[in-house]
Design an enzyme around this catalytic site. Structure first.
Site, PDB file in Angstrom:
ATOM      1  N   HIS A  61       0.869  -1.296   0.018  1.00  0.00           N
ATOM      2  CA  HIS A  61       0.086  -0.015   0.303  1.00  0.00           C
ATOM      3  C   HIS A  61       0.853   1.254   0.119  1.00  0.00           C
ATOM      4  O   HIS A  61       1.403   1.558   1.048  1.00  0.00           O
ATOM      5  CB  HIS A  61      -1.020  -0.119   1.332  1.00  0.00           C
ATOM      6  CG  HIS A  61      -1.785   1.267   1.005  1.00  0.00           C
ATOM      7  ND1 HIS A  61      -3.050   0.843   0.908  1.00  0.00           N
ATOM      8  CD2 HIS A  61      -1.768   2.311   1.180  1.00  0.00           C
ATOM      9  CE1 HIS A  61      -3.897   2.206   0.794  1.00  0.00           C
ATOM     10  NE2 HIS A  61      -3.203   3.093   1.155  1.00  0.00           N
ATOM     11  N   HIS A  63       1.339   5.217  -2.130  1.00  0.00           N
ATOM     12  CA  HIS A  63       1.221   6.437  -2.960  1.00  0.00           C
ATOM     13  C   HIS A  63       2.324   6.884  -3.773  1.00  0.00           C
ATOM     14  O   HIS A  63       2.859   8.104  -3.162  1.00  0.00           O
ATOM     15  CB  HIS A  63       0.342   7.397  -2.195  1.00  0.00           C
ATOM     16  CG  HIS A  63      -0.938   6.913  -1.799  1.00  0.00           C
ATOM     17  ND1 HIS A  63      -2.250   6.905  -2.275  1.00  0.00           N
ATOM     18  CD2 HIS A  63      -1.143   6.325  -0.535  1.00  0.00           C
ATOM     19  CE1 HIS A  63      -2.858   6.624  -1.554  1.00  0.00           C
ATOM     20  NE2 HIS A  63      -2.653   6.143  -0.459  1.00  0.00           N
ATOM     21  N   ASP A 313       2.611   3.025   2.948  1.00  0.00           N
ATOM     22  CA  ASP A 313       1.404   4.217   2.476  1.00  0.00           C
ATOM     23  C   ASP A 313       1.916   5.502   2.007  1.00  0.00           C
ATOM     24  O   ASP A 313       1.613   5.885   1.039  1.00  0.00           O
ATOM     25  CB  ASP A 313       0.569   4.583   3.739  1.00  0.00           C
ATOM     26  CG  ASP A 313      -0.910   4.928   3.448  1.00  0.00           C
ATOM     27  OD1 ASP A 313      -1.035   5.277   2.120  1.00  0.00           O
ATOM     28  OD2 ASP A 313      -1.585   5.544   4.168  1.00  0.00           O
ATOM     29  N   TRP A 319       0.541  13.971   3.422  1.00  0.00           N
ATOM     30  CA  TRP A 319      -0.019  13.193   4.919  1.00  0.00           C
ATOM     31  C   TRP A 319       1.098  12.900   5.735  1.00  0.00           C
ATOM     32  O   TRP A 319       1.028  12.613   7.023  1.00  0.00           O
ATOM     33  CB  TRP A 319      -0.556  12.094   4.401  1.00  0.00           C
ATOM     34  CG  TRP A 319      -2.035  12.165   3.594  1.00  0.00           C
ATOM     35  CD1 TRP A 319      -3.155  12.604   4.110  1.00  0.00           C
ATOM     36  CD2 TRP A 319      -1.951  12.358   2.044  1.00  0.00           C
ATOM     37  NE1 TRP A 319      -3.823  12.839   3.102  1.00  0.00           N
ATOM     38  CE2 TRP A 319      -3.255  12.624   1.908  1.00  0.00           C
ATOM     39  CE3 TRP A 319      -1.082  12.203   1.106  1.00  0.00           C
ATOM     40  CZ2 TRP A 319      -3.745  12.763   0.602  1.00  0.00           C
ATOM     41  CZ3 TRP A 319      -1.368  12.175  -0.179  1.00  0.00           C
ATOM     42  CH2 TRP A 319      -2.814  12.661  -0.507  1.00  0.00           C
TER      43      TRP A 319
HETATM   44 ZN   LIG Z   1      -3.479   5.111   1.288  1.00  0.00          ZN
END
Ligand SMILES: [Zn+2]
Length: 429
Positions: A61, A63, A313, A319
């Site tokens: 997972h 990005h 992630d 983020w």
């Molecule tokens: Zn995510």
């Protein structure tokens, strides 16, 4: 890339073998494993020194379209998921394909150096230009000789909430994106969220694709889209092909409800991904004290026989301001947040960044075994638990029989005549 020469690795420690093993590699595959193998003529012999030979790390997972963009155009002041999404919305119109490709390739270099040789990355399809999709498809092709990149068509602004998202998502799949994504908790209502899950699972079934949704990334105990995801998986016969990512609301759910939910997930063979670094950072932000941890129920899901993996992630994006492509950092955080401290639980955390994500991504011929791809990492540790403790040095990273990264072991050089020095981080038992 030139063809790899045959290699015989002497004295490697395999996680499941008591004795040290030799590993013979030829034509990009593992040809033989055993103690004291005879060396074929002309083979290159590498001393593994008794260190742990592990299958490569897998990040299920990520990005990659947002990575290494920290500070562009500004930093996330509140530290929340929602400000991150708003910030990404500000950055999106300013993205260029060249910059996207450059940052992604830089990240892939970091990954290879850390023995991370397979990544599933979400790519936002809510930009009508599909700039990021085109960029990451190009990156996927470029890195294919040394890293497996799997792309998920991710409607960041909601497949129903954003007017062009569904059309864009289908275009992205037409262009060659591998997996159907979604974000039901970001749709306008619970009903729309459930409708988005149904719609996207049907699309995946029609096209014979896998599904991986950002699902219930929230502290709201009533965010129950995972229930719909499990139901649709069963209804459409997608068993084993669907993943629920994040599932943080499960942390806050009513225990009685969860006692019904987990068996439903198990029945549908839904995989689960926790993202420990990000979940512990972003969740619980509306709490005063006590503050919830916001990671999903990892040990309980594992105990129920559900395949659970850990993802990174985010690395240096709207983020999250930290991260380094080190899946041992991810495993270490997961272990702490879930309090998985027994020997078998710590080993399960190592599996959560190797074999478990390989399974949910459907990687073929992964693992240390005869006939499998010669993809592995030699860690300066004696066992998986020690690897997590040390975030062990990657002494050598091999892809299809070819060394793609290496690092020296750390040695102290104090030069004191009466005190010979060395650094041995391991505990001899
Ligand atoms: Zn995510």
């Amino acid at each position: 890339m030139e063809r790899a020469e045959p290699m015989l690795l002497r004295d490697a420690r395999l996680a499941d073998a008591a004795e040290l093993q030799d590993v013979l590699v030829r034509d990009g595959r593992i040809e033989a494993i055993g103690p004291a193998l005879p060396a074929p003529e002309g083979v290159r012999i590498v001393d593994a020194g008794g260190w742990l030979l592990s299958p490569p790390f897998v990040d299920p997972h990520f990005h990659m379209d947002a990575t290494l963009s920290y500070g562009l155009p500004r930093v996330n002041e509140s530290g929340t998921l929602l400000e991150g999404i708003a910030l990404w919305g500000e950055l999106k119109p300013r993205l260029t394909q060249g910059a996207l490709v450059e940052r992604a390739l830089q990240y892939c270099d970091w990954a290879v150096a850390k023995g991370l040789l397979a990544i599933r990355t979400h790519v936002d399809v809510c930009d009508d230009r599909l700039l990021a999709v085109e960029a990451l498809l190009q990156v996927k092709k470029t890195v294919a000789p040394y890293l497996d990149l799997q792309l998920v068509a991710f409607p960041q602004d909601g497949v129903l909430r954003s007017p062009t998202a569904l059309a864009n998502l289908k275009r992205a799949l037409d262009l060659g994106v591998d997996v159907v994504g979604g974000i039901p908790h970001f749709e306008r209502t619970m009903a729309d969220g459930a409708a988005s899950v149904k719609l996207l699972c049907e699309l995946a079934a029609e096209r014979g694709l896998r599904v991986d949704m950002h699902c219930d990334e929230s502290d709201d105990p009533l965010s129950r889209h995972i229930e719909t995801l499990a139901f649709e998986t069963g209804r459409l016969g997608l068993h084993g092909r669907v993943t629920g990512s994040h599932l943080t609301s499960m942390h806050s759910m009513d225990n009685y409800y969860v006692s019904k939910l987990i068996p439903l997930m198990r029945e549908a063979q839904v995989h689960a991904i926790a993202n420990p670094l990000i979940n512990i950072t972003l969740q619980g932000r509306h709490d005063t004290y006590p503050k919830r941890r916001g990671m999903t129920r990892v040990p309980e899901l594992m105990a129920a026989g559900i395949n659970v993996a850990f993802g990174h992630d985010c690395v240096m994006d709207p983020w999250y301001s930290l991260g380094s492509a080190d899946m041992l950092e991810v495993a270490q955080m997961g272990l702490h947040v879930a309090q998985m401290t027994s020997q078998s639980q710590m080993r399960a955390c190592f599996d959560a960044v190797t074999v478990n994500p390989a399974k949910l991504m459907g990687l073929v011929d992964y693992g240390i075994g005869i006939g499998r791809h010669a993809d592995f990492v030699l860690l300066q540790a004696r066992d998986p638990v020690e690897a997590i403790r040390l975030r062990a040095n990657r002494l050598m990273v091999v892809r299809r029989g070819r060394v793609v990264a290496h690092a020296p072991s750390a040695v102290a050089t104090l030069n004191l005549p009466d005190r010979p020095t060395s650094v041995d981080w391991t505990l001899r038992r």
